[in-house]
Design an enzyme around this catalytic site. Structure first.
Site, PDB file in Angstrom:
ATOM      1  N   ARG A  48      60.378  23.886   9.290  1.00  0.00           N
ATOM      2  CA  ARG A  48      60.919  23.415   8.012  1.00  0.00           C
ATOM      3  C   ARG A  48      61.110  21.897   8.059  1.00  0.00           C
ATOM      4  O   ARG A  48      61.165  21.246   7.009  1.00  0.00           O
ATOM      5  CB  ARG A  48      62.250  24.089   7.700  1.00  0.00           C
ATOM      6  CG  ARG A  48      62.155  25.590   7.476  1.00  0.00           C
ATOM      7  CD  ARG A  48      63.524  26.247   7.461  1.00  0.00           C
ATOM      8  NE  ARG A  48      64.320  25.830   6.326  1.00  0.00           N
ATOM      9  CZ  ARG A  48      65.629  26.064   6.198  1.00  0.00           C
ATOM     10  NH1 ARG A  48      66.284  26.694   7.170  1.00  0.00           N
ATOM     11  NH2 ARG A  48      66.276  25.658   5.122  1.00  0.00           N
ATOM     12  N   ASP A  60      65.657  28.096  -3.442  1.00  0.00           N
ATOM     13  CA  ASP A  60      65.118  27.558  -2.184  1.00  0.00           C
ATOM     14  C   ASP A  60      63.609  27.746  -2.200  1.00  0.00           C
ATOM     15  O   ASP A  60      63.114  28.859  -1.995  1.00  0.00           O
ATOM     16  CB  ASP A  60      65.723  28.295  -0.985  1.00  0.00           C
ATOM     17  CG  ASP A  60      67.124  27.829  -0.665  1.00  0.00           C
ATOM     18  OD1 ASP A  60      67.345  26.610  -0.619  1.00  0.00           O
ATOM     19  OD2 ASP A  60      68.009  28.688  -0.466  1.00  0.00           O
ATOM     20  N   LYS A  88      68.681  17.990   2.526  1.00  0.00           N
ATOM     21  CA  LYS A  88      69.574  18.795   3.373  1.00  0.00           C
ATOM     22  C   LYS A  88      69.086  18.761   4.820  1.00  0.00           C
ATOM     23  O   LYS A  88      67.938  18.408   5.069  1.00  0.00           O
ATOM     24  CB  LYS A  88      69.639  20.237   2.851  1.00  0.00           C
ATOM     25  CG  LYS A  88      68.274  20.959   2.800  1.00  0.00           C
ATOM     26  CD  LYS A  88      68.420  22.300   2.103  1.00  0.00           C
ATOM     27  CE  LYS A  88      67.128  23.092   2.198  1.00  0.00           C
ATOM     28  NZ  LYS A  88      67.178  24.357   1.454  1.00  0.00           N
ATOM     29  N   HIS A  89      70.007  19.004   5.808  1.00  0.00           N
ATOM     30  CA  HIS A  89      71.405  19.406   5.742  1.00  0.00           C
ATOM     31  C   HIS A  89      72.206  18.286   6.397  1.00  0.00           C
ATOM     32  O   HIS A  89      72.165  18.135   7.621  1.00  0.00           O
ATOM     33  CB  HIS A  89      71.630  20.692   6.490  1.00  0.00           C
ATOM     34  CG  HIS A  89      70.740  21.829   6.047  1.00  0.00           C
ATOM     35  ND1 HIS A  89      69.453  21.998   6.499  1.00  0.00           N
ATOM     36  CD2 HIS A  89      70.977  22.855   5.193  1.00  0.00           C
ATOM     37  CE1 HIS A  89      68.923  23.086   5.953  1.00  0.00           C
ATOM     38  NE2 HIS A  89      69.828  23.631   5.156  1.00  0.00           N
ATOM     39  N   ASP A 139      76.396  24.179   1.149  1.00  0.00           N
ATOM     40  CA  ASP A 139      75.539  25.290   1.535  1.00  0.00           C
ATOM     41  C   ASP A 139      76.296  26.572   1.182  1.00  0.00           C
ATOM     42  O   ASP A 139      77.476  26.539   0.808  1.00  0.00           O
ATOM     43  CB  ASP A 139      75.216  25.223   3.030  1.00  0.00           C
ATOM     44  CG  ASP A 139      73.881  25.875   3.380  1.00  0.00           C
ATOM     45  OD1 ASP A 139      73.374  26.678   2.569  1.00  0.00           O
ATOM     46  OD2 ASP A 139      73.345  25.585   4.465  1.00  0.00           O
ATOM     47  N   HIS A 189      73.539  30.778   9.379  1.00  0.00           N
ATOM     48  CA  HIS A 189      73.632  31.999   8.578  1.00  0.00           C
ATOM     49  C   HIS A 189      74.379  33.088   9.340  1.00  0.00           C
ATOM     50  O   HIS A 189      75.077  33.908   8.745  1.00  0.00           O
ATOM     51  CB  HIS A 189      72.231  32.505   8.209  1.00  0.00           C
ATOM     52  CG  HIS A 189      71.492  31.614   7.273  1.00  0.00           C
ATOM     53  ND1 HIS A 189      70.750  30.538   7.702  1.00  0.00           N
ATOM     54  CD2 HIS A 189      71.387  31.627   5.927  1.00  0.00           C
ATOM     55  CE1 HIS A 189      70.212  29.929   6.652  1.00  0.00           C
ATOM     56  NE2 HIS A 189      70.585  30.576   5.561  1.00  0.00           N
ATOM     57  N   ARG A 193      60.691  31.407  -2.217  1.00  0.00           N
ATOM     58  CA  ARG A 193      61.166  32.656  -2.827  1.00  0.00           C
ATOM     59  C   ARG A 193      60.151  33.292  -3.764  1.00  0.00           C
ATOM     60  O   ARG A 193      60.086  34.508  -3.869  1.00  0.00           O
ATOM     61  CB  ARG A 193      62.465  32.408  -3.588  1.00  0.00           C
ATOM     62  CG  ARG A 193      63.576  31.758  -2.776  1.00  0.00           C
ATOM     63  CD  ARG A 193      63.906  32.528  -1.523  1.00  0.00           C
ATOM     64  NE  ARG A 193      65.073  31.960  -0.840  1.00  0.00           N
ATOM     65  CZ  ARG A 193      65.341  32.114   0.433  1.00  0.00           C
ATOM     66  NH1 ARG A 193      64.508  32.803   1.198  1.00  0.00           N
ATOM     67  NH2 ARG A 193      66.409  31.572   0.972  1.00  0.00           N
TER      68      ARG A 193
END
Length: 357
Positions: free
Chosen positions: A147, A73, A177-178, A261, A190, A81
């Site tokens: 985002r 990601d 996505k998504h 996901d 999450h 990351r």
């Protein structure tokens, strides 16, 4: 189940797993040699330096043929990351703001950012990033926020296409996505159950439009949301044959990879144990199932999952392999990298970008 030996030719499987640290451990090597495994998703805990991550990726790629996929990601903004040694990519919302003032400049910046993030990742051996996010910014989502490029689906489609174009020029596949859209609801999948009560027609006229734009231009992969849309189907999109086979494949004519996901997320956990969840995702139409941040669950899936090899999924997954044109050590002296890096860094400094998390 008998394990294949390192170096043998074996088809890519249907499960993507993660690693604990910055080096591949012996038990993890055994796991990656399981025929069910298709690849590895990397996180910040796996990153120490460009040299270290390049060595880790090389070790993973040398295990099997065709080589395992390596994804991360790396969207920019809050979700990036790898930090030290990599250019900080702006949040996509910054491009949307810029589009309001200077559309051509924003589109150019999107393409440069796509090329830059892809080139840097490819230079250390990463095959693809799970990007772009094409959810719409409705202003309320706790997990999407900046985002998202913009609230206007046409603007999102244009910016996402140019980001994808830059990634392609660098040699990298894009993962939109998504699907069919996560931006309307506040819940963070999450940690929460997420339900979007809108009708299919409302979603089609708004959230689906950027996906259609990218599908029309050959996007390589799409990730469905762990969101329930009860006016369409009782199951979350990632478990729903209605969404994946009927809408995405048949109505939207998408022919690329469908990648779930993370099936360890809270919004997925209500649908049986992890092996059942992976089986549900694959039966619904996913080609690749992510099982992250839970080594015990990954072990369970590989021990219990019973699936037949899918040649069509294998052919789709092969297209996600990256094609690097530059080595990391050469980037600093490369004129294209210098120009793209300058433009992206200038955009960040002008925006007063917040600290990445």
């Amino acid at each position: 189940m008998m394990k294949k030996l390192s170096g043998e030719s074996m088809p890519l499987g249907c499960v993507m797993v993660d690693l604990a640290g910055t080096q591949l451990q012996p038990h993890e090597k055994v796991r990656l040699l399981d025929p069910l495994v298709a690849g590895v998703i990397l996180f910040a805990r796996n990153y120490e330096s460009p040299q270290q991550i390049a060595e880790l990726c090389e070790t993973i790629h040398n295990l099997r043929h065709p080589r395992l996929l390596i994804g991360v990601d790396h969207e920019g903004g809050r979700v990036q990351r790898f930090k030290e040694g990599f250019t900080r990519i702006p949040p996509m919302g910054l491009l949307g703001k810029l589009y309001q003032q200077a559309p051509d400049k924003a589109l150019d910046l999107a393409e440069k950012a796509g090329w830059l993030l892809a080139t840097e990742l490819l230079s250390v051996g990463v095959d693809f990033s799970f990007t772009p996010v094409v959810d719409l910014d409705y202003g309320d989502s706790r997990v999407i926020g900046d985002r998202a490029f913009h609230s206007d689906p046409i603007v999102v489609g244009k910016l996402a296409f140019r980001l994808m174009k830059g990634m392609r020029e660098a040699g990298m596949a894009a993962v939109a996505k998504h699907f069919p859209g996560h931006g309307y609801i506040q819940a963070d999948t999450h940690v929460e159950i997420a339900v979007d009560e809108r009708s299919f027609e409302q979603i089609r006229l708004q959230d689906l439009q950027p996906f259609l734009k990218l599908i029309e231009n050959g996007v390589d992969a799409i990730m469905p949301a762990h969101v329930r849309y009860p006016k369409v189907d009782d199951l979350p999109a990632g478990f729903s044959a209605t969404w994946l086979k009927q809408v995405l494949r048949q109505q939207c004519h998408f022919e690329g990879v469908i990648v779930s996901d993370d099936l360890s997320m809270h919004a997925a956990s209500a649908y049986g144990d992890v092996t059942q969840r992976v089986a549900m995702a694959l039966n619904a139409g996913c080609d690749l199932a992510l099982v992250c941040n839970s080594p015990q669950e990954a072990v369970q899936v590989l021990a219990q999952l019973k699936v037949s090899a899918n040649p069509l999924s294998h052919a789709r997954l092969i297209r996600l392999h990256g094609h690097a044109h530059h080595h990391y050590a050469q980037l600093a002296t490369n004129p294209l990298w210098q120009a793209a890096s300058l433009i992206v860094n200038r955009a960040l400094s002008q925006d007063g970008q917040q600290e990445l998390i």
